[in-house]
Design an enzyme around this catalytic site. Structure first.
Site, mmCIF file in Angstrom:
data_model
loop_
_atom_site.group_PDB
_atom_site.id
_atom_site.type_symbol
_atom_site.label_atom_id
_atom_site.label_comp_id
_atom_site.label_asym_id
_atom_site.label_seq_id
_atom_site.Cartn_x
_atom_site.Cartn_y
_atom_site.Cartn_z
ATOM 1 N N LYS A 159 108.430 -13.380 1.774
ATOM 2 C CA LYS A 159 107.855 -12.654 0.647
ATOM 3 C C LYS A 159 106.736 -11.701 1.057
ATOM 4 C CE LYS A 159 109.209 -15.954 -2.934
ATOM 5 N NZ LYS A 159 110.157 -16.665 -2.090
ATOM 6 N N GLU A 173 98.883 -12.363 -5.385
ATOM 7 C CA GLU A 173 99.102 -11.088 -6.042
ATOM 8 C C GLU A 173 98.646 -11.171 -7.486
ATOM 9 O OE1 GLU A 173 103.278 -10.431 -5.720
ATOM 10 O OE2 GLU A 173 103.792 -11.773 -7.367
ATOM 11 N N ASN A 194 107.662 -22.026 -13.331
ATOM 12 C CA ASN A 194 108.233 -20.989 -12.473
ATOM 13 C C ASN A 194 109.664 -21.287 -12.038
ATOM 14 O OD1 ASN A 194 105.712 -19.439 -12.369
ATOM 15 N ND2 ASN A 194 104.957 -21.126 -11.112
ATOM 16 N N GLU A 203 114.677 -8.930 -7.462
ATOM 17 C CA GLU A 203 114.000 -9.430 -8.646
ATOM 18 C C GLU A 203 112.814 -8.540 -9.007
ATOM 19 O OE1 GLU A 203 113.070 -13.552 -8.443
ATOM 20 O OE2 GLU A 203 115.142 -14.139 -8.059
ATOM 21 N N GLU A 217 110.673 -9.734 -5.405
ATOM 22 C CA GLU A 217 111.211 -10.218 -4.141
ATOM 23 C C GLU A 217 112.700 -9.920 -4.115
ATOM 24 O OE1 GLU A 217 111.150 -14.485 -3.784
ATOM 25 O OE2 GLU A 217 111.365 -14.740 -5.940
ATOM 26 N N ASN A 267 116.185 -11.869 -2.999
ATOM 27 C CA ASN A 267 116.826 -13.098 -2.544
ATOM 28 C C ASN A 267 118.078 -12.729 -1.765
ATOM 29 O OD1 ASN A 267 115.232 -15.369 -3.648
ATOM 30 N ND2 ASN A 267 115.662 -14.335 -5.572
#
Length: 670
Positions: free
Chosen positions: A116, A200, A235, A275, A288, A290
């Site tokens: 990430k 972030e 999450n 995403e 990110e 995937n």
């Protein structure tokens, strides 16, 4: 094309890959741990290889064991599914050294996008819109506090190698940064073997929308629309849909083109997902990428007609994409609900055990509705503490969003799971939620709408009549069956008496029987609570777990579970305990004293089966409300147990490393 592939995964995704491979005429090899010896994916595959103990770190996460299984079976390629080794570049390289094809992207793309921190740097260099944050190495908690203060609260602390909501914390203040940083690092270390985290800016009220891409080794890349994944808990995605009810065609195209540009920049090959978080003004920011198949990929398959696993296999075999961007059409609407082994009434704590009954709704097309259920379990399967608690992914497709949601609601009402606790009541309730049905979503939806956790919904007056009607006909059939089994010539049990009372919780509802007979199928008129008679019709038989029929003009599918002298009825996320009795019995029942629950206020009980990670207090210590008492790990997630008020620790009955059952006493207070 490959003749034999190995699936380096377990559960529903392994079964999913096997289905496509079988349709393509490709033989499959499953791998399994001790806990999965009798698992469905082992039974489905053409061959199976045992790779070690139950713990994933000693089996599914050991690349050498996967490669050895390929050597033993002659598998030419490996599909990694998701999780485990699916985004480990070194695993891909190890396979290549052995001449085994990895059905996924190349190591370069995995490294660029799978980490990430590095993916953020790469996206910035590629001029992709990203969320403000700190992408360097964070030295310690003090450094994390300094960075968070510079970015501005709230901030998101995330594991660099993370996924699935693990190693992720939101901090709204300086005090929360230190604890969130330590917890995120600890989870990241135990789940991914990498304790690096980054920080972030947390976008308030964001929507989580992702773009599915497909790219081959010949420079071709397309996007297949988006998936809305905003319904999340801790999450972790819970419900997904495709397309998003929020995007317009202009925003969809812009996000898709940016996702394709990013994929091309890293020379991506295979299926992947970019995403984004999207704010209320449709501004979107890269979150990110995937570099694998996503859990929620079925909804994309349902609206596009594209089998993503098949495309991954063709791409890995070196073939060109046969689809062009203009060929991609979004048709209808699809919704996916993730069924988890967790108790929604106890803050979604994990549940383990054997599925004593598992009967999903029938898959396939039913008129204008399609039902799909991706699962890796069957009746008798065991939900283990060693792996993710997912039971199944239930999907519905329909021409419109409303129809797809209604179809999901009905499918959940018909989904029978016994032996463990599960989240079907929550999912069924969610399908009725006005905000969900209107598409007014954000990643904070569950926390905002269920701030005190999920509790049984109180039935409306109309709903109580439905429950009372079902309870009445269930009791009439039970008594009629009892009379027949005991050989009574006359029904002394009172079946033919016209007046009854149904007790729903603390309410007593009078029911009068009109026209009809006690038979199967049953059609009978009932007057409930003094209202005009309505007709109840059903072919339900005693012992069946789902009551299907009509109550007036309502078609109903309700779960039925007989208990001691009562019946538990669940419908659309509501659950009631019903007892049908004669009026005189009801009079006496009102006089019965209420049972008082035992006082556990001076005990810290283990809320789920799990492993004690740490004890944060000592005997005699004075603890303030909100302070950490212990940390318990279950199904790869660390759960922090905090004091709900000021107290003094009197005894401690557990220590780090202990495996505890649910409700085991961890400590006692004075």
């Amino acid at each position: 094309m490959f003749k034999k592939i190995l699936i380096a995964n377990r559960g529903e995704i392994a079964c999913r890959v096997i289905k496509t491979a079988r349709r393509m005429g490709i033989s499959t090899v499953a791998v399994y741990s001790d806990a999965d010896r009798n698992a469905m994916h082992v039974e489905m595959a053409d061959e199976a290889v045992h790779i070690g103990p139950s713990a994933a770190a000693q089996s599914y996460l050991v690349a050498e064991k996967i490669i050895e299984a390929c050597r033993q079976t002659g598998a030419e390629a490996v599909h990694p599914g998701y999780g485990f080794l699916s985004e480990r570049a070194s695993f891909c390289e190890d396979l290549e050294k052995q001449g085994i094809i990895f059905i996924g992207p190349k190591p370069k793309a995995i490294r660029a996008m799978g980490d990430k921190i590095e993916s953020k740097k790469f996206a910035n260099a590629a001029k992709v819109s990203t969320v403000p944050g700190f992408l360097g190495e964070i030295e310690n908690a003090e450094h994390a506090e300094k960075i968070a203060g510079e970015i501005g609260y709230p901030v998101m602390i995330k594991a660099s190698a993370g996924g699935g909501g693990k190693g992720m914390r939101i901090a709204w203040s300086r005090d929360e940064v230190r604890d969130g940083f330590e917890r995120a690092r600890s989870e990241a270390k135990s789940s991914f073997g990498d304790d690096r985290v980054f920080i972030e800016k947390f976008v308030v009220n964001p929507r989580h929308i992702e773009i599915q891409v497909l790219a081959d080794a010949h420079g071709n890349c397309i996007y297949l629309g988006e998936r809305e994944c905003s319904i999340q808990r801790r999450n972790q995605k819970v419900v997904e849909e495709a397309p998003s009810p929020f995007l317009d065609e202009k925003t969809r195209r812009a996000m898709g083109e940016q996702a394709v540009a990013l994929a091309k920049a890293v020379e991506y090959q295979s299926a992947g997902t970019v995403e984004f978080i999207v704010d209320a003004n449709k501004n979107f920011y890269f979150l990110e990428m995937n570099t694998r198949l996503q859990v929620e990929h079925p909804v994309t398959e349902l609206i596009t007609g594209v089998d993503l696993v098949e495309q991954m296999i063709h791409i890995a075999a070196g073939e060109k994409l046969t689809l062009k961007q203009g060929d991609v059409k979004l048709n209808g609407w699809a919704v996916e609900s993730r069924l988890y082994a967790e108790d929604p009434y106890r803050n979604f704590l994990p549940s383990i055990g054997r599925l004593t009954r598992y009967r999903p709704p029938a898959e396939g097309r039913h008129g204008d509705i399609i039902i799909r259920n991706d699962t890796g379990v069957s009746e008798g399967s065991e939900i283990s503490m060693f792996y993710d608690p997912m039971i199944a992914k239930l999907c519905t497709w329909a021409p419109s969003r409303k129809e797809a949601i209604d179809a999901m609601s009905d499918a959940l009402d018909n989904f029978v799971v016994d032996g463990i606790e599960h989240n079907i009541p929550f999912l069924a309730s969610l399908m009725q939620h006005p905000r969900w049905r209107d598409g007014r979503l954000s990643t904070g939806f569950i926390a905002e709408e269920y701030p005190d956790g999920f509790a049984t919904i109180e039935p409306s007056a109309r709903d109580r009549k439905v429950f009372a009607a079902i309870a009445t006909v269930v009791e009439l059939l039970r008594r009629d069956r009892l009379d027949r089994l005991t050989g009574r010539l006359a029904p002394h049990s009172g079946v033919l008496k016209p007046d009854w009372v149904v007790k729903l919780g603390d309410a007593y509802i009078p029911v009068s029987i009109g026209e009809g007979m006690v038979s199967i199928p049953m059609e009978i008129d009932l007057s409930i609570d003094g209202d005009a008679a309505l007709t109840v019709a059903s072919d339900w038989r005693p012992g069946e777990p789902v009551w299907r029929g009509s109550v007036g003009d309502h078609e109903v599918s309700a779960q039925i579970r007989p208990m001691d002298n009562v019946v538990r009825i669940a419908w659309k996320g509501m659950s009631v305990t019903a007892s049908t009795m004669l009026p005189r019995t009801a009079e006496l029942d009102r006089l019965m004293p209420a049972k008082v629950a035992p006082d556990t206020s001076k005990l810290l009980l283990c809320p789920m089966p799990g492993l004690v990670v740490s004890i944060a207090v000592i005997v005699g210590q004075e603890v303030k409300a909100g302070e950490t008492l212990a940390v318990v790990e279950a199904m790869k997630m660390e759960n922090v147990l905090r004091a709900d008020r000021d107290l003094v620790v009197e005894t401690i009955n557990a220590k780090p490393g202990d495996s505890l059952a649910v409700d085991a006493v961890i400590m006692e207070f004075a």
